[in-house]
Design a protein around this motif. Structure first.
Motif, PDB file in Angstrom:
ATOM      1  N   GLY A 196       0.346   4.829 -11.069  1.00 34.51           N
ATOM      2  CA  GLY A 196       0.599   6.029 -10.267  1.00 34.51           C
ATOM      3  C   GLY A 196      -0.334   6.183  -9.075  1.00 34.51           C
ATOM      4  N   HIS A 197      -1.294   5.287  -8.912  1.00 33.59           N
ATOM      5  CA  HIS A 197      -2.199   5.373  -7.766  1.00 33.59           C
ATOM      6  C   HIS A 197      -1.520   4.779  -6.522  1.00 33.59           C
ATOM      7  N   VAL A 198      -2.075   5.124  -5.354  1.00 35.61           N
ATOM      8  CA  VAL A 198      -1.525   4.553  -4.116  1.00 35.61           C
ATOM      9  C   VAL A 198      -2.447   3.406  -3.704  1.00 35.61           C
ATOM     10  N   VAL A 199      -1.897   2.201  -3.663  1.00 39.59           N
ATOM     11  CA  VAL A 199      -2.719   1.001  -3.505  1.00 39.59           C
ATOM     12  C   VAL A 199      -2.327   0.246  -2.237  1.00 39.59           C
ATOM     13  N   THR A 200      -3.330  -0.112  -1.446  1.00 39.42           N
ATOM     14  CA  THR A 200      -3.067  -0.994  -0.310  1.00 39.42           C
ATOM     15  C   THR A 200      -3.803  -2.308  -0.551  1.00 39.42           C
ATOM     16  N   CYS A 201      -3.052  -3.396  -0.585  1.00 45.24           N
ATOM     17  CA  CYS A 201      -3.661  -4.714  -0.754  1.00 45.24           C
ATOM     18  C   CYS A 201      -3.878  -5.331   0.621  1.00 45.24           C
ATOM     19  N   ILE A 202      -5.086  -5.843   0.823  1.00 43.64           N
ATOM     20  CA  ILE A 202      -5.473  -6.334   2.151  1.00 43.64           C
ATOM     21  C   ILE A 202      -5.812  -7.822   2.048  1.00 43.64           C
ATOM     22  N   ASP A 203      -5.315  -8.596   2.990  1.00 39.61           N
ATOM     23  CA  ASP A 203      -5.681 -10.010   3.026  1.00 39.61           C
ATOM     24  C   ASP A 203      -5.695 -10.471   4.473  1.00 39.61           C
ATOM     25  N   LYS A 204      -6.618 -11.390   4.774  1.00 39.82           N
ATOM     26  CA  LYS A 204      -6.712 -11.907   6.141  1.00 39.82           C
ATOM     27  C   LYS A 204      -5.553 -12.850   6.466  1.00 39.82           C
TER      28      LYS A 204
ATOM     29  N   VAL B  36      -6.444   3.563  -3.515  1.00 44.16           N
ATOM     30  CA  VAL B  36      -7.178   2.323  -3.779  1.00 44.16           C
ATOM     31  C   VAL B  36      -6.942   1.332  -2.645  1.00 44.16           C
ATOM     32  N   ALA B  37      -8.012   0.674  -2.190  1.00 47.37           N
ATOM     33  CA  ALA B  37      -7.864  -0.473  -1.285  1.00 47.37           C
ATOM     34  C   ALA B  37      -8.289  -1.705  -2.066  1.00 47.37           C
ATOM     35  N   MET B  38      -7.453  -2.735  -2.053  1.00 49.36           N
ATOM     36  CA  MET B  38      -7.736  -3.953  -2.816  1.00 49.36           C
ATOM     37  C   MET B  38      -7.920  -5.090  -1.820  1.00 49.36           C
TER      38      MET B  38
ATOM     39  N   SER C   6      -4.038  -6.738 -10.237  1.00 46.04           N
ATOM     40  CA  SER C   6      -4.717  -5.446 -10.404  1.00 46.04           C
ATOM     41  C   SER C   6      -4.089  -4.396  -9.498  1.00 46.04           C
ATOM     42  N   GLY C   7      -3.805  -4.786  -8.248  1.00 40.79           N
ATOM     43  CA  GLY C   7      -3.212  -3.840  -7.294  1.00 40.79           C
ATOM     44  C   GLY C   7      -1.869  -3.339  -7.795  1.00 40.79           C
ATOM     45  N   ALA C   8      -1.030  -4.265  -8.240  1.00 39.66           N
ATOM     46  CA  ALA C   8       0.309  -3.881  -8.711  1.00 39.66           C
ATOM     47  C   ALA C   8       0.200  -2.980  -9.950  1.00 39.66           C
TER      48      ALA C   8
ATOM     49  N   ALA D 210      -9.749   5.445   1.242  1.00 35.27           N
ATOM     50  CA  ALA D 210      -9.798   5.075  -0.181  1.00 35.27           C
ATOM     51  C   ALA D 210     -10.825   5.869  -0.985  1.00 35.27           C
ATOM     52  N   ASP D 211     -10.470   6.160  -2.241  1.00 32.46           N
ATOM     53  CA  ASP D 211     -11.461   6.649  -3.214  1.00 32.46           C
ATOM     54  C   ASP D 211     -12.233   5.461  -3.771  1.00 32.46           C
TER      55      ASP D 211
END
Ligand code: UDX
Length: 435
Positions: free
Chosen positions: A23-31, A3-5, A15-17, A77-78
């Motif tokens: 169990g998903h692999v999540v990357t949170c992105i912010d400028k 997941v990319a958030m 939501s990301g946390a 990402a899926d």
């Protein structure tokens, strides 16, 4: 799932946390590099019980990452979630979609293989179509589906709301995308959480309709509270009496100083605009907006009237400033209107809130922020309970009485009992309780 958030605001971070915790692999992105640096060093930019521990655990277990660079996260990402802000556009009540549009453009260039693009931000009906069009225009070869998946998180209870929701709404008619969404929410599915799969526009509207309905429910009981005060009835008993009817339900029937926060005020305004543009006059929604705004302003008058019509030279202690407990959020908090009007009327304000005083300091001028409830009450002519933090529910009332110059209590959240306060020698008023 990967997941990319996009967006590490309230919704994105929670939501990301939570997805990482599923169990998903999540990357949170912010400028915002400072925010990302802080998150990578264990700092949490918002106040939300349990979030710091949840983030730390999932970072530690290599399922949650924070970055300013969206490239790898989106390529792999899926599902890419858009969880950026949609503030009220100045002047007209419209939701400002510039962040959503910018995110769509950014995503478009990076898509690689079939990817579900999910709008989690609260967006007007038809925004999914716009996101779809932007991505298609920017990258005609992209293989993707745009899904609406609104959030229903309450601040202060967001982790529980995410992990044990009443329902999950998924707006798309793309079969492959539905499969990805079901897989993402599979831990809930096993708990038999209803997953509503519907058209994208319907999903977008569900979010606004839910918030407007809840705002209307609160506004309705607030009007009934006014009536109770005039005819000698008790609104808490009315709430219980009507709430036990399953068709009505007992929640969101607490009378108070009016709703605030980041969602109800913004989303009711946006829904009103959506109606206006569609040629549908949403009279109930418009009334809710007006009645609530007037109520927040009127709460200071309630205090002034209670203190004999003149508060000039008086000191008033406010307990609670945030729009509700367990948050530091001051957006559209009733305390702002109350403080402004009381100060205009010549009162000095002392205040205490367990979490929001730093925020309040940016908004309110000349308020003495205190070290605790008793410090705020000391030498005041009245105490006004504005937010129902648990720690205000069982104050040492003898101490309160000794510290106050005059034993005046205005309880805007009905957390004390009128008869008991009377017995203890307080001059007490609350909301909608004539007895
Ligand atoms: C709300 C929605 O509940 C949530 O589903 C949505 O995603 C975002 O907006 P939130 O703003 O965090 O969540 O707080 P909520 O607990 O809903 O309270 C909103 C406001 O209504 C607060 O000012 C609260 O004090 C007021 N309220 C709530 C009442 O005055 N009476 C009630 O009975 C309930």
């Amino acid at each position: 799932m990967r997941v990319a958030m996009i967006g590490t605001g309230y919704v994105g971070l929670v939501s990301g946390a939570c997805f990482a915790d599923f169990g998903h692999v999540v990357t949170c992105i912010d400028k915002d590099a400072r925010k990302i640096d802080a998150l990578n060093n264990g700092g949490i930019p918002i106040y939300e019980p349990g979030l710091q521990q949840l983030v730390a655990k999932n970072v530690e277990e290599d399922r949650l990452f924070f970055t300013t660079d969206p490239t790898d996260a989106i390529r792999n990402a899926d599902a890419v979630f858009i969880a950026v802000g949609t503030p009220t556009r100045r002047g007209d009540g419209h939701a400002d979609l510039s962040y959503v549009h910018a995110a769509a453009e950014e995503i478009a260039g990076l898509l690689d293989g079939f990817t579900v693009v999910v709008t989690k931000s609260t967006v007007p009906v038809g925004t999914g179509d716009e996101v779809d069009a932007i991505i298609r225009r920017t990258n005609p070869d992209a293989d993707f589906a745009v899904v609406s998946n609104p959030e229903f998180l309450r601040e202060g209870a967001a982790i529980n709301d995410f992990k044990r929701p009443d329902r999950v709404v998924v707006g798309t008619d793309h079969e492959e995308a539905v499969k990805v969404m079901r897989e993402l929410y599979r831990p809930l599915y096993l708990n038999e959480t209803p997953i509503i799969v519907t058209q994208r526009r319907t999903s977008e509207l569900i979010k606004y309709a839910a918030n407007a309905f809840l705002a209307a429910k609160i506004t309705f009981i607030n009007e009934i509270a006014d009536l109770c005060e005039s005819v000698g009835a008790n609104v808490q008993e009315v709430s219980r009496g009507i709430g036990l009817d399953n068709r009505i339900g007992g929640k969101f029937l607490h009378a108070g100083p009016g709703y605030g926060g980041s969602c109800f005020p913004k989303d009711t305004l946006a829904l009103s605009r959506i109606g206006h543009e569609a040629g549908v006059d949403l009279k109930i929604v418009n009334s809710v907006i007006d009645v609530n705004a007037a109520r927040k302003k009127r709460m200071a008058d309630k205090v002034i009237d209670f203190l004999g019509g003149d508060v000039s030279g008086k000191t008033i202690a406010l307990l609670g400033l945030a729009f509700k407990p367990n948050t530091d959020d001051m957006r559209d908090a009733p305390s702002i209107d109350i403080v402004t009007k009381l100060q205009e009327s010549g009162a000095t304000i002392r205040a205490y809130d367990p979490a929001s005083m730093a925020e309040a300091g940016h908004i309110m001028k000349d308020v003495l922020f205190c070290d605790g409830p008793y410090h705020a009450i000391e030498n005041s002519d009245a105490v006004v309970i504005v937010t129902e933090w648990d720690q205000f529910r069982a104050l040492d009332l003898d101490r309160v009485k000794k510290l106050l110059r005059e034993p005046n209590v205005v309880d805007l959240r009905n957390i004390y009992e009128p008869a008991d306060m009377d017995d203890r020698g307080f001059k007490y008023t609350s909301v909608g309780r004539a007895y």
